[in-house]
Design a protein around this motif. Structure first.
Motif, PDB file in Angstrom:
ATOM      1  N   MET A 116      -4.853  -4.034  10.327  1.00 11.32           N
ATOM      2  CA  MET A 116      -4.102  -2.960   9.686  1.00 11.32           C
ATOM      3  C   MET A 116      -5.058  -1.844   9.252  1.00 11.32           C
ATOM      4  O   MET A 116      -6.241  -2.077   9.034  1.00 11.32           O
ATOM      5  CB  MET A 116      -3.354  -3.479   8.452  1.00 11.32           C
ATOM      6  N   ILE A 117      -4.537  -0.648   9.111  1.00 12.82           N
ATOM      7  CA  ILE A 117      -5.310   0.473   8.597  1.00 12.82           C
ATOM      8  C   ILE A 117      -5.540   0.234   7.113  1.00 12.82           C
ATOM      9  O   ILE A 117      -4.623  -0.172   6.393  1.00 12.82           O
ATOM     10  CB  ILE A 117      -4.540   1.795   8.806  1.00 12.82           C
ATOM     11  N   GLU A 118      -6.750   0.501   6.634  1.00  9.92           N
ATOM     12  CA  GLU A 118      -7.055   0.287   5.222  1.00  9.92           C
ATOM     13  C   GLU A 118      -6.332   1.305   4.348  1.00  9.92           C
ATOM     14  O   GLU A 118      -6.208   2.464   4.717  1.00  9.92           O
ATOM     15  CB  GLU A 118      -8.562   0.403   4.988  1.00  9.92           C
ATOM     16  N   GLY A 119      -5.877   0.844   3.178  1.00  9.61           N
ATOM     17  CA  GLY A 119      -5.238   1.719   2.208  1.00  9.61           C
ATOM     18  C   GLY A 119      -6.283   2.419   1.376  1.00  9.61           C
ATOM     19  O   GLY A 119      -7.460   2.241   1.616  1.00  9.61           O
ATOM     20  N   PRO A 120      -5.883   3.208   0.441  1.00  7.44           N
ATOM     21  CA  PRO A 120      -4.539   3.274  -0.127  1.00  7.44           C
ATOM     22  C   PRO A 120      -3.585   4.097   0.729  1.00  7.44           C
ATOM     23  O   PRO A 120      -3.947   5.137   1.236  1.00  7.44           O
ATOM     24  CB  PRO A 120      -4.762   3.932  -1.478  1.00  7.44           C
ATOM     25  N   TYR A 121      -2.368   3.598   0.873  1.00 10.27           N
ATOM     26  CA  TYR A 121      -1.344   4.305   1.626  1.00 10.27           C
ATOM     27  C   TYR A 121      -0.644   5.352   0.767  1.00 10.27           C
ATOM     28  O   TYR A 121      -0.088   6.307   1.271  1.00 10.27           O
ATOM     29  CB  TYR A 121      -0.282   3.350   2.170  1.00 10.27           C
TER      30      TYR A 121
END
Length: 117
Positions: free
Chosen positions: A38-43
């Protein structure tokens, strides 16, 4: 004209440092947890994103004419945003009745959603 390699390296290092500081401010000392693939947050790093999420939920949960009686407020709560409705400054609106929710900065998850009294 070409920039010296040292200058490019300094600029890239400074930008990386700012990103790390922003992630640490949101998710604590270790930043947002990384989930494999997954793409790292923060979202939801900014207040405007939190407001858009909260507004979308309010529009689905509350009659449109009732929405007009409330202001949508967003408060920074460390690792999350607290979104809550407060009555507009009007004589005929009594306190409470609006939605409140917690929006995680790291993954955008909504929790603790309830109607205020």
């Amino acid at each position: 004209m070409r920039l010296p390699a040292v200058l490019v390296l300094i600029v890239l290092t400074a930008c990386s440092g700012e990103q790390v500081e922003a992630k640490q401010a949101v998710g604590g000392a270790t930043g947002c947890p990384h989930v494999g693939g997954m793409i790292e947050g923060p979202y939801v790093a900014g207040e405007s994103t939190a407001r858009s999420i909260a507004q979308a939920v309010v529009e689905q949960m509350q009659w449109h004419d009732l929405q007009a009686e409330y202001d949508l407020n967003i408060r920074d709560d460390g690792d999350a945003w607290i979104a809550f409705q407060s009555p507009k400054e009007r004589q005929d609106v009594r306190g409470g009745g609006g939605l409140t929710m917690r929006i995680s900065k790291c993954d955008g998850a909504i929790s603790s959603m309830h109607w205020q009294r």
